[in-house]
Design a protein around this motif. Sequence first.
Motif, PDB file in Angstrom:
ATOM      1  N   ASN A 211       0.834  -1.212   0.000  1.00 37.17           N
ATOM      2  CA  ASN A 211       0.000   0.000   0.000  1.00 37.17           C
ATOM      3  C   ASN A 211       0.863   1.255   0.000  1.00 37.17           C
ATOM      4  O   ASN A 211       0.574   2.216  -0.715  1.00 37.17           O
ATOM      5  N   CYS A 212       1.919   1.244   0.822  1.00 44.06           N
ATOM      6  CA  CYS A 212       2.819   2.409   0.896  1.00 44.06           C
ATOM      7  C   CYS A 212       3.455   2.668  -0.465  1.00 44.06           C
ATOM      8  O   CYS A 212       3.514   3.802  -0.932  1.00 44.06           O
ATOM      9  N   LYS A 213       3.929   1.605  -1.104  1.00 45.12           N
ATOM     10  CA  LYS A 213       4.566   1.761  -2.411  1.00 45.12           C
ATOM     11  C   LYS A 213       3.580   2.299  -3.436  1.00 45.12           C
ATOM     12  O   LYS A 213       3.906   3.202  -4.209  1.00 45.12           O
ATOM     13  N   GLN A 214       2.377   1.747  -3.480  1.00 45.97           N
ATOM     14  CA  GLN A 214       1.389   2.192  -4.468  1.00 45.97           C
ATOM     15  C   GLN A 214       1.064   3.666  -4.291  1.00 45.97           C
ATOM     16  O   GLN A 214       0.974   4.415  -5.262  1.00 45.97           O
ATOM     17  N   ARG A 215       0.922   4.105  -3.056  1.00 45.10           N
ATOM     18  CA  ARG A 215       0.638   5.524  -2.800  1.00 45.10           C
ATOM     19  C   ARG A 215       1.837   6.384  -3.177  1.00 45.10           C
ATOM     20  O   ARG A 215       1.694   7.459  -3.739  1.00 45.10           O
ATOM     21  N   ALA A 216       3.040   5.910  -2.858  1.00 46.04           N
ATOM     22  CA  ALA A 216       4.251   6.668  -3.184  1.00 46.04           C
ATOM     23  C   ALA A 216       4.443   6.767  -4.693  1.00 46.04           C
ATOM     24  O   ALA A 216       4.813   7.825  -5.212  1.00 46.04           O
TER      25      ALA A 216
ATOM     26  N   TYR B 130       9.371   8.301  -8.710  1.00 43.40           N
ATOM     27  CA  TYR B 130       9.408   7.469  -7.505  1.00 43.40           C
ATOM     28  C   TYR B 130      10.637   6.566  -7.547  1.00 43.40           C
ATOM     29  O   TYR B 130      10.918   5.938  -8.563  1.00 43.40           O
ATOM     30  N   VAL B 131      11.399   6.495  -6.423  1.00 40.90           N
ATOM     31  CA  VAL B 131      12.583   5.635  -6.374  1.00 40.90           C
ATOM     32  C   VAL B 131      12.631   4.712  -5.151  1.00 40.90           C
ATOM     33  O   VAL B 131      13.424   3.780  -5.134  1.00 40.90           O
ATOM     34  N   GLY B 132      11.806   4.976  -4.134  1.00 42.15           N
ATOM     35  CA  GLY B 132      11.859   4.107  -2.975  1.00 42.15           C
ATOM     36  C   GLY B 132      11.081   4.637  -1.790  1.00 42.15           C
ATOM     37  O   GLY B 132      10.295   5.583  -1.911  1.00 42.15           O
ATOM     38  N   LEU B 133      11.323   4.012  -0.634  1.00 42.92           N
ATOM     39  CA  LEU B 133      10.606   4.333   0.592  1.00 42.92           C
ATOM     40  C   LEU B 133      11.598   4.577   1.724  1.00 42.92           C
ATOM     41  O   LEU B 133      12.613   3.885   1.826  1.00 42.92           O
ATOM     42  N   ALA B 134      11.273   5.534   2.573  1.00 42.85           N
ATOM     43  CA  ALA B 134      12.098   5.840   3.748  1.00 42.85           C
ATOM     44  C   ALA B 134      11.260   5.600   4.994  1.00 42.85           C
ATOM     45  O   ALA B 134      10.076   5.941   5.024  1.00 42.85           O
TER      46      ALA B 134
ATOM     47  N   TYR C 283      15.132   2.789   1.595  1.00 45.62           N
ATOM     48  CA  TYR C 283      15.125   1.564   0.803  1.00 45.62           C
ATOM     49  C   TYR C 283      14.898   1.928  -0.661  1.00 45.62           C
ATOM     50  O   TYR C 283      13.778   2.282  -1.054  1.00 45.62           O
ATOM     51  N   LEU C 284      15.956   1.857  -1.444  1.00 42.61           N
ATOM     52  CA  LEU C 284      15.842   2.061  -2.878  1.00 42.61           C
ATOM     53  C   LEU C 284      15.032   0.896  -3.427  1.00 42.61           C
ATOM     54  O   LEU C 284      15.327  -0.267  -3.143  1.00 42.61           O
ATOM     55  N   ASP C 285      13.991   1.194  -4.171  1.00 39.40           N
ATOM     56  CA  ASP C 285      13.102   0.148  -4.679  1.00 39.40           C
ATOM     57  C   ASP C 285      13.824  -0.675  -5.750  1.00 39.40           C
ATOM     58  O   ASP C 285      14.236  -0.119  -6.769  1.00 39.40           O
ATOM     59  N   PRO C 286      13.981  -1.991  -5.528  1.00 42.57           N
ATOM     60  CA  PRO C 286      14.682  -2.805  -6.515  1.00 42.57           C
ATOM     61  C   PRO C 286      13.886  -2.997  -7.813  1.00 42.57           C
ATOM     62  O   PRO C 286      14.467  -3.307  -8.845  1.00 42.57           O
ATOM     63  N   GLN C 287      12.567  -2.802  -7.740  1.00 39.97           N
ATOM     64  CA  GLN C 287      11.709  -2.941  -8.926  1.00 39.97           C
ATOM     65  C   GLN C 287      10.646  -1.842  -8.907  1.00 39.97           C
ATOM     66  O   GLN C 287       9.464  -2.111  -8.646  1.00 39.97           O
ATOM     67  N   PRO C 288      11.037  -0.600  -9.179  1.00 36.67           N
ATOM     68  CA  PRO C 288      10.079   0.504  -9.066  1.00 36.67           C
ATOM     69  C   PRO C 288       8.881   0.402 -10.003  1.00 36.67           C
ATOM     70  O   PRO C 288       7.821   0.959  -9.713  1.00 36.67           O
ATOM     71  N   GLU C 289       9.024  -0.324 -11.106  1.00 39.93           N
ATOM     72  CA  GLU C 289       7.908  -0.444 -12.046  1.00 39.93           C
ATOM     73  C   GLU C 289       6.846  -1.435 -11.560  1.00 39.93           C
ATOM     74  O   GLU C 289       5.695  -1.379 -11.992  1.00 39.93           O
ATOM     75  N   ALA C 290       7.187  -2.346 -10.647  1.00 38.10           N
ATOM     76  CA  ALA C 290       6.241  -3.336 -10.122  1.00 38.10           C
ATOM     77  C   ALA C 290       5.227  -2.652  -9.201  1.00 38.10           C
ATOM     78  O   ALA C 290       5.505  -1.607  -8.613  1.00 38.10           O
ATOM     79  N   ASP C 291       4.060  -3.255  -9.062  1.00 36.20           N
ATOM     80  CA  ASP C 291       3.036  -2.715  -8.172  1.00 36.20           C
ATOM     81  C   ASP C 291       3.263  -3.111  -6.715  1.00 36.20           C
ATOM     82  O   ASP C 291       2.858  -2.401  -5.812  1.00 36.20           O
ATOM     83  N   GLU C 292       3.921  -4.245  -6.490  1.00 38.21           N
ATOM     84  CA  GLU C 292       4.162  -4.731  -5.136  1.00 38.21           C
ATOM     85  C   GLU C 292       5.573  -4.356  -4.691  1.00 38.21           C
ATOM     86  O   GLU C 292       6.487  -4.286  -5.487  1.00 38.21           O
ATOM     87  N   TRP C 293       5.714  -4.176  -3.380  1.00 35.78           N
ATOM     88  CA  TRP C 293       7.016  -3.895  -2.789  1.00 35.78           C
ATOM     89  C   TRP C 293       7.852  -5.175  -2.832  1.00 35.78           C
ATOM     90  O   TRP C 293       7.442  -6.211  -2.312  1.00 35.78           O
ATOM     91  N   GLN C 294       9.015  -5.105  -3.452  1.00 34.52           N
ATOM     92  CA  GLN C 294       9.907  -6.257  -3.599  1.00 34.52           C
ATOM     93  C   GLN C 294      11.131  -6.152  -2.692  1.00 34.52           C
ATOM     94  O   GLN C 294      11.965  -7.055  -2.693  1.00 34.52           O
ATOM     95  N   GLY C 295      11.239  -5.065  -1.957  1.00 31.58           N
ATOM     96  CA  GLY C 295      12.398  -4.844  -1.099  1.00 31.58           C
ATOM     97  C   GLY C 295      12.249  -5.510   0.261  1.00 31.58           C
ATOM     98  O   GLY C 295      11.289  -6.242   0.513  1.00 31.58           O
ATOM     99  N   PRO C 296      13.198  -5.258   1.172  1.00 35.68           N
ATOM    100  CA  PRO C 296      13.162  -5.838   2.496  1.00 35.68           C
ATOM    101  C   PRO C 296      12.054  -5.223   3.358  1.00 35.68           C
ATOM    102  O   PRO C 296      11.401  -4.255   2.952  1.00 35.68           O
TER     103      PRO C 296
END
Length: 162
Positions: free
Chosen positions: A58-63, A73-77, A144-157
């Motif tokens: 959800n956080c990634k989709q909103r970001a 968009y490049v990631g989440l902090a 956390y730099l998003d390893p797959q920013p084009e994906a809809d789901e968070w793929q990072g740690p």
Amino acid sequence: MAEDVEKVINDNENVVRGICTPYHYDSRKGRLKKGAFKQKDPTRGVSTYRTIILSADNCKQRAKSLGNADKQYVGLATVAAGAVRSANAAIEDTREAMFYGHADIFIVTGADGYEHEAGEPLPPEISELVDGRIDAILASTNFYLDPQPEADEWQGPGLIAA
């Protein structure tokens, strides 16, 4: 999405900030900029997402929805609410103004006795106060730099604070 979570944000609760380049992240240096937590008007809130309510997806989709032609968009902090308060900033659940799961970080608070007038430059003492508080927040933030920013789901740690 969790339901019926209280508005009170405990010190150990993590919040997530969506990060976009070039405003929030220096891709050349590989680190967050002060702009990640800085508003043009320092009395306005900096938007974050409550991880107790919103999932990493959800956080990634909103970001991602924040991105446009000028910012990508490049990631989440992630930062703990207690770290925000330790920096003498404030954090409040702002679900009524935005959506369930939204919180704002206020770098300049009512306790500072400052009211910003739109279009006016910040006085030097307020600029110093803002920079110091943002530096303290950044020191307690995990990016956390998003390893797959084009994906809809968070793929990072897992999104944990520093």
